[in-house]
Design a protein around this motif. Sequence first.
Motif, mmCIF file in Angstrom:
data_model
loop_
_atom_site.group_PDB
_atom_site.id
_atom_site.type_symbol
_atom_site.label_atom_id
_atom_site.label_comp_id
_atom_site.label_asym_id
_atom_site.label_seq_id
_atom_site.Cartn_x
_atom_site.Cartn_y
_atom_site.Cartn_z
ATOM 1 N N SER A 1 31.817 40.171 29.083
ATOM 2 C CA SER A 1 32.451 38.916 29.493
ATOM 3 C C SER A 1 33.520 39.186 30.548
ATOM 4 O O SER A 1 34.112 40.266 30.604
ATOM 5 N N ALA A 2 33.743 38.194 31.401
ATOM 6 C CA ALA A 2 34.693 38.353 32.499
ATOM 7 C C ALA A 2 36.127 38.315 31.989
ATOM 8 O O ALA A 2 36.443 37.614 31.027
ATOM 9 N N ILE A 3 36.973 39.100 32.646
ATOM 10 C CA ILE A 3 38.403 39.083 32.341
ATOM 11 C C ILE A 3 39.062 38.164 33.352
ATOM 12 O O ILE A 3 39.080 38.442 34.550
ATOM 13 N N SER A 4 39.607 37.098 32.892
ATOM 14 C CA SER A 4 40.163 36.084 33.785
ATOM 15 C C SER A 4 41.281 36.652 34.657
ATOM 16 O O SER A 4 42.196 37.325 34.179
ATOM 17 N N GLY A 5 41.169 36.401 35.982
ATOM 18 C CA GLY A 5 42.212 36.789 36.924
ATOM 19 C C GLY A 5 42.213 38.242 37.330
ATOM 20 O O GLY A 5 43.016 38.649 38.171
ATOM 21 N N VAL A 6 41.322 39.067 36.786
ATOM 22 C CA VAL A 6 41.280 40.492 37.124
ATOM 23 C C VAL A 6 40.231 40.695 38.216
ATOM 24 O O VAL A 6 39.054 40.973 37.950
ATOM 25 N N THR A 7 40.629 40.518 39.462
ATOM 26 C CA THR A 7 39.708 40.626 40.607
ATOM 27 C C THR A 7 40.416 41.315 41.777
ATOM 28 O O THR A 7 41.638 41.400 41.818
ATOM 29 N N ALA A 8 39.617 41.784 42.731
ATOM 30 C CA ALA A 8 40.112 42.328 44.002
ATOM 31 C C ALA A 8 39.097 41.968 45.072
ATOM 32 O O ALA A 8 37.881 42.094 44.848
ATOM 33 N N GLN B 1 45.967 38.979 28.871
ATOM 34 C CA GLN B 1 45.496 40.182 29.557
ATOM 35 C C GLN B 1 46.648 40.885 30.260
ATOM 36 O O GLN B 1 46.519 41.346 31.377
ATOM 37 N N SER B 2 47.766 40.941 29.648
ATOM 38 C CA SER B 2 48.944 41.541 30.267
ATOM 39 C C SER B 2 48.696 43.012 30.589
ATOM 40 O O SER B 2 48.235 43.779 29.734
ATOM 41 N N GLY B 3 48.963 43.394 31.869
ATOM 42 C CA GLY B 3 48.838 44.788 32.275
ATOM 43 C C GLY B 3 47.450 45.221 32.661
ATOM 44 O O GLY B 3 47.249 46.364 33.073
ATOM 45 N N VAL B 4 46.437 44.367 32.550
ATOM 46 C CA VAL B 4 45.069 44.727 32.929
ATOM 47 C C VAL B 4 44.862 44.381 34.399
ATOM 48 O O VAL B 4 45.167 43.269 34.836
ATOM 49 N N SER B 5 44.331 45.335 35.184
ATOM 50 C CA SER B 5 44.169 45.090 36.624
ATOM 51 C C SER B 5 43.015 45.909 37.181
ATOM 52 O O SER B 5 42.506 46.832 36.529
ATOM 53 N N ILE B 6 42.623 45.560 38.407
ATOM 54 C CA ILE B 6 41.573 46.270 39.117
ATOM 55 C C ILE B 6 41.929 46.268 40.596
ATOM 56 O O ILE B 6 42.595 45.344 41.077
#
Length: 317
Positions: free
Chosen positions: A138-145, A42-47
């Motif tokens: 589905s959840a994206i692992s590690g993409v949280t705030a 998931q490189s570069g994916v963020s929230i």
Amino acid sequence: MILRSHKALVQAGFVLICSLSLTSCFDGDGSINIGQIVPGAQSGVSIAIDKIQNVSRGSWVVDAGGKVYVTSSVVRVDGHCTRGVGSVTVAVDGVVAAETAVCGVDGGFVWNKVFSSVTPALGTQYVLEVRGMKSDGSAISGVTATETVVIDTNAPTAPVLNAVAGCSLSLGVWICNSAHVQISGSWSGVEDVSSLQFPAGGTVAYPTATTFTYDFDLTEGQTRNLDFTVKDRAGNTSGSSLLSVSYSPTTSALASSVNAGGTVGFAGGPVNTAASMIGSVGSVSGRSLDLNSALPANQRVQLQIGPIAVGAQQLNP
């Protein structure tokens, strides 16, 4: 994977496209190497969370621990997400809420939730974890705030006005013998009081204790009506504590050789306050004492004359 005979492919009409998902794409000795894509990367994916209650991060009301204070049970969270995030869910204290949001084409999302008075209760803190989801849900692992929000809709109790130094209360007004006045007060130590305002529209103080004093000066004959309020961290304002203060200095009078009773002194206070007798005399018959004619109205005195045992006379202005 290695594709050889590059020229043969081109001559045959094949078109080779190198996409951003490839780890390498180069043409050196007539061959092209294509790196393998790592599943789940998931490189570069963020929230991120940008606003709460439509207020930008830099203007949030926070405590020393970074908790965000709001005054409404309707909570709104604005944020942004990168490509690859299809929707947004929020876990409240670890439990995923039913409310969701869509990551729009502009890269933004808005999440709203009404916190009822039952589930969960108002007046407590809630940890909000915003989670990025793929388009398939589905959840994206590690993409949280994550942010912690404290909902506080209750105003603090009005401050208590404990005393007005050097003054006495008469008919709802504090009568002061000095031009300089000091009011002392306090508020509950269990409430999250962050500021004191006095009077309305006046000075705002940020106290470090639960007590305060307010000093000011009056001119002779002046009356001031004052009110004091406190505000909590979330911005809820208490009711007002009110008082009236007036400066009316005490006037004293001295009469000598009243009949044969010797020297006697009389001390009086402002109108509507108790007079005091500092001496007594056996008789005042035939004597007329007028101590008010030369005094301003706010300084006129009331006197008690004669032995209390016999029956005092009270002369009012």
